[in-house]
Design an enzyme around this catalytic site. Structure first.
Site, short mmCIF file in Angstrom:
data_model
loop_
_atom_site.label_atom_id
_atom_site.label_comp_id
_atom_site.label_asym_id
_atom_site.label_seq_id
_atom_site.Cartn_x
_atom_site.Cartn_y
_atom_site.Cartn_z
N GLY A 1 -11.25 -3.29 6.62
CA GLY A 1 -11.20 -4.74 6.44
C GLY A 1 -11.86 -5.12 5.14
O GLY A 1 -12.68 -4.37 4.61
N LYS B 1 8.89 1.39 4.02
CA LYS B 1 10.02 1.73 3.15
C LYS B 1 10.67 3.07 3.52
O LYS B 1 11.89 3.19 3.56
CB LYS B 1 9.50 1.81 1.71
CG LYS B 1 10.59 1.75 0.69
CD LYS B 1 11.04 0.33 0.55
CE LYS B 1 12.33 0.21 -0.21
NZ LYS B 1 12.67 -1.19 -0.39
N GLU C 1 -5.22 7.42 7.53
CA GLU C 1 -3.84 6.94 7.70
C GLU C 1 -3.08 6.90 6.39
O GLU C 1 -1.86 6.76 6.38
CB GLU C 1 -3.84 5.55 8.36
CG GLU C 1 -4.33 4.38 7.49
CD GLU C 1 -5.85 4.27 7.38
OE1 GLU C 1 -6.54 5.23 7.74
OE2 GLU C 1 -6.33 3.23 6.90
N HIS D 1 -9.76 6.79 4.52
CA HIS D 1 -8.60 6.34 5.30
C HIS D 1 -7.71 7.52 5.68
O HIS D 1 -6.90 7.96 4.86
CB HIS D 1 -7.78 5.33 4.48
CG HIS D 1 -8.46 4.02 4.30
ND1 HIS D 1 -8.33 2.98 5.18
CD2 HIS D 1 -9.31 3.59 3.35
CE1 HIS D 1 -9.06 1.95 4.78
NE2 HIS D 1 -9.67 2.31 3.66
N TYR E 1 -14.19 0.03 7.01
CA TYR E 1 -15.00 -1.08 7.53
C TYR E 1 -15.38 -0.79 8.99
O TYR E 1 -16.47 -1.13 9.44
CB TYR E 1 -14.20 -2.38 7.44
CG TYR E 1 -14.94 -3.60 7.93
CD1 TYR E 1 -15.84 -4.26 7.11
CD2 TYR E 1 -14.73 -4.10 9.22
CE1 TYR E 1 -16.52 -5.38 7.56
CE2 TYR E 1 -15.41 -5.21 9.68
CZ TYR E 1 -16.30 -5.86 8.84
OH TYR E 1 -16.97 -6.97 9.30
#
Ligand code: XMP
Length: 508
Positions: free
Chosen positions: A51, A364, A170, A168, A79
């Site tokens: 975040g 995409k 992901e 991250h 975060y």
């Protein structure tokens, strides 16, 4: 299922996407959701997202401490790590060094997050985007990894099944990100693979429900998203769909002809071309602010559509909005607005249409593979993305006929040379930018104060993050020499070496 608590990260939906890719269902909840609401989902695991805020600010978003007593494994990302640090009694403060983009992560201690690590490296590349960090661990937590700038870049309480990662997992560019999430979801949460995702029938259902038997118009941009959206609607309602393609004059050379060849001749979409070149240039006269440009273009596109749509009587507008467009135009509650993409934020709130966006949840690469399943021509699928506002967001400063013409020529050279060198299909996008900076050059024997063209080429999978492409020097040399000799007024060519974040792909 896995519950993802969304603190407003640009990548919240990427986490959800990765979990879905593992075949496990998930739902996005809000920090303010009550524990009883979260319990009702019967989660097998909880992920606290990243975040943009600070955990110690006045209006900081935190979670109810009881979330850690549900007996459900919790993973905090970025975060989310700081939330765990703060809520469980550690200390978070502003780091001396901010980290954006790639950095090296070092595993310091064993953790179930790193199960089955035998063939993998203990130092690997991860993607960071933060300015704060945990400087004192909560009681019971153990450091499991660090980076050069962050001592507690990963920590856990293995017994209580609470895990925290500063990076991250992901994000595509994080090495082993998928493996780490897989360990969390299957090994730690004990989730089972649940669904084989039938995307096409889900989208068909959505179209059935939202479109029914009404007349529909669609704004075709020439790109793959709007083409897939229109194609899927056309398969269901046939010629009740009317498509319009507005030539804004801000397009690549030969664009309109190519669009006609692909969409009308090959995909049989009912499409009318509207010439808006003069109107767009007139509306952009004197405008410098990129957000204003986007708004003006969005409004003009919709005005032109409205004009045409009145003639058809349609009340529904199909758009090829995809997920990054939604999130970057502030589609989730706590995320920051990055820019108004013309197919979402640039469109004024008050317009006469009900919007139908069949691809709104997709990334995409998912749209590309869908297009391939639907039998789309290969060159349409592999074409580099072109933003809705076209060259207006690749010209820094006021858009004029002269600048568009210079940029169009330079851009054509970039694409030609990328194809010749065999790198066109390897990069996500490669294009030229009119940098809007005049610099000194020597042309012949004369001093010439001329234009600068920047080249940008990036590698990405989902448009949310990107690496700049390590293009061969010979290719850059060739592009530079061709542009400076073939495009009048250009005296300098530069190459952009910035990742996303912090820079976006387009310059405006
Ligand atoms: P950025 O610049 O946001 O670009 O990193 C990510 C991807 O989105 C495309 N893009 C747009 N597409 N309308 C669009 O339809 C827009 O306003 C817009 N802005 C950026 C960009 O080309 C890249 O592929």
């Amino acid at each position: 299922m896995i519950v993802i608590v969304d603190f407003g990260s640009q990548t919240t939906h990427l986490i959800s996407r990765r979990v879905r890719d593992l075949g496990v269902d998930c739902i996005i909840a809000l920090p303010k959701d009550s524990i009883s609401k979260i319990r009702k989902y019967h989660p097998k695991g909880i992920i606290l997202s990243g975040g943009p805020a600070s955990v110690y600010g006045k209006k900081s978003l935190l979670v109810d401490k009881k979330i850690f007593d549900l007996g459900v494994p919790v993973l905090g990302v970025c975060y989310g790590l700081e939330v765990i640090g703060q809520v469980l009694g550690g200390k978070v403060s502003s780091g001396e060094k901010k980290e954006y983009g790639a950095t090296e992560f070092i595993i310091e201690n064993k953790s179930r997050l790193f199960d089955d690590w035998r063939d993998k490296k203990n130092r690997f590349k991860v993607w960071m985007s933060h300015f704060d960090q945990v400087v004192k661990l909560p009681e019971g937590m153990k450091r499991i990894g660090s980076t050069q700038a962050v001592r507690y870049a990963a920590f856990s309480n293995e017994r209580k099944k609470i895990f925290a990662l500063m990076f991250h997992p992901e994000v595509y560019h994080t090495e082993y990100g998928r493996e780490i999430l897989r360990n969390f979801v299957f090994k730690i949460c004990g989730e089972m693979r649940e669904f084989g995702d039938d995307l096409v029938s889900r989208i068909n259902d959505y179209i059935d429900k939202t479109v029914g038997s009404e007349e529909v118009v669609c704004a075709l941009s020439g790109g793959i998203d709007s083409a897939v959206a229109a194609f899927m609607v056309h398969r269901i309602i046939g010629d009740k769909l009317k498509c319009f393609y507005v030539d804004s004059g801000l397009m690549r050379e030969g664009e309109t002809e190519e669009v006609k060849r692909n969409l009308v001749n090959k995909l049989k979409l009912p499409m009318k071309v509207i010439d808006g070149k003069r109107e767009f240039l007139r509306a952009l006269k004197g405008v410098i602010d990129p957000e204003k440009k986007r708004k003006i273009i969005g409004k003009l596109f919709i005005d032109i559509f409205e004009r045409e749509a009145k003639k058809t009587g349609a009340k529904i507008l199909v758009q090829g909005t995809i997920y990054p467009d939604v999130i970057e135009s502030q589609g989730t509650k706590h995320s920051h607005k990055i820019k108004s993409h013309h197919n979402v934020g640039g469109i004024p709130k008050k317009h006469g249409f009900k919007l139908v966006e069949p691809l709104r949840e997709l990334y995409k690469d998912e749209v590309r593979s869908l297009a391939s399943d639907l039998g789309f021509p290969k060159d349409l699928i592999s074409r580099h993305i072109f933003p809705g506002p076209g060259y207006a967001v690749r010209i820094v400063g006021e858009v004029t006929d002269r600048k568009v013409s210079i940029l169009r020529k330079a851009d054509k050279i970039v694409v030609e040379e990328f194809k010749k060198f065999g790198v066109y299909d390897k990069v996500w996008m490669g294009f030229a930018i009119f940098a809007g900076i005049k610099t000194t050059g020597v042309v012949g024997d004369e001093r010439k104060y001329g234009e600068t063209i920047a080249i940008r080429a990036v590698e990405s999978v989902d448009a949310m993050t990107a690496e700049w492409s390590r293009l061969p020097y010979e290719l850059l040399a060739r592009i530079s020499s061709r542009i400076t000799t073939e495009v009048a007024d250009v005296v300098r060519v530069v190459y952009d070496v910035t990742t996303k974040p912090p820079a976006t792909m387009e310059w405006e």
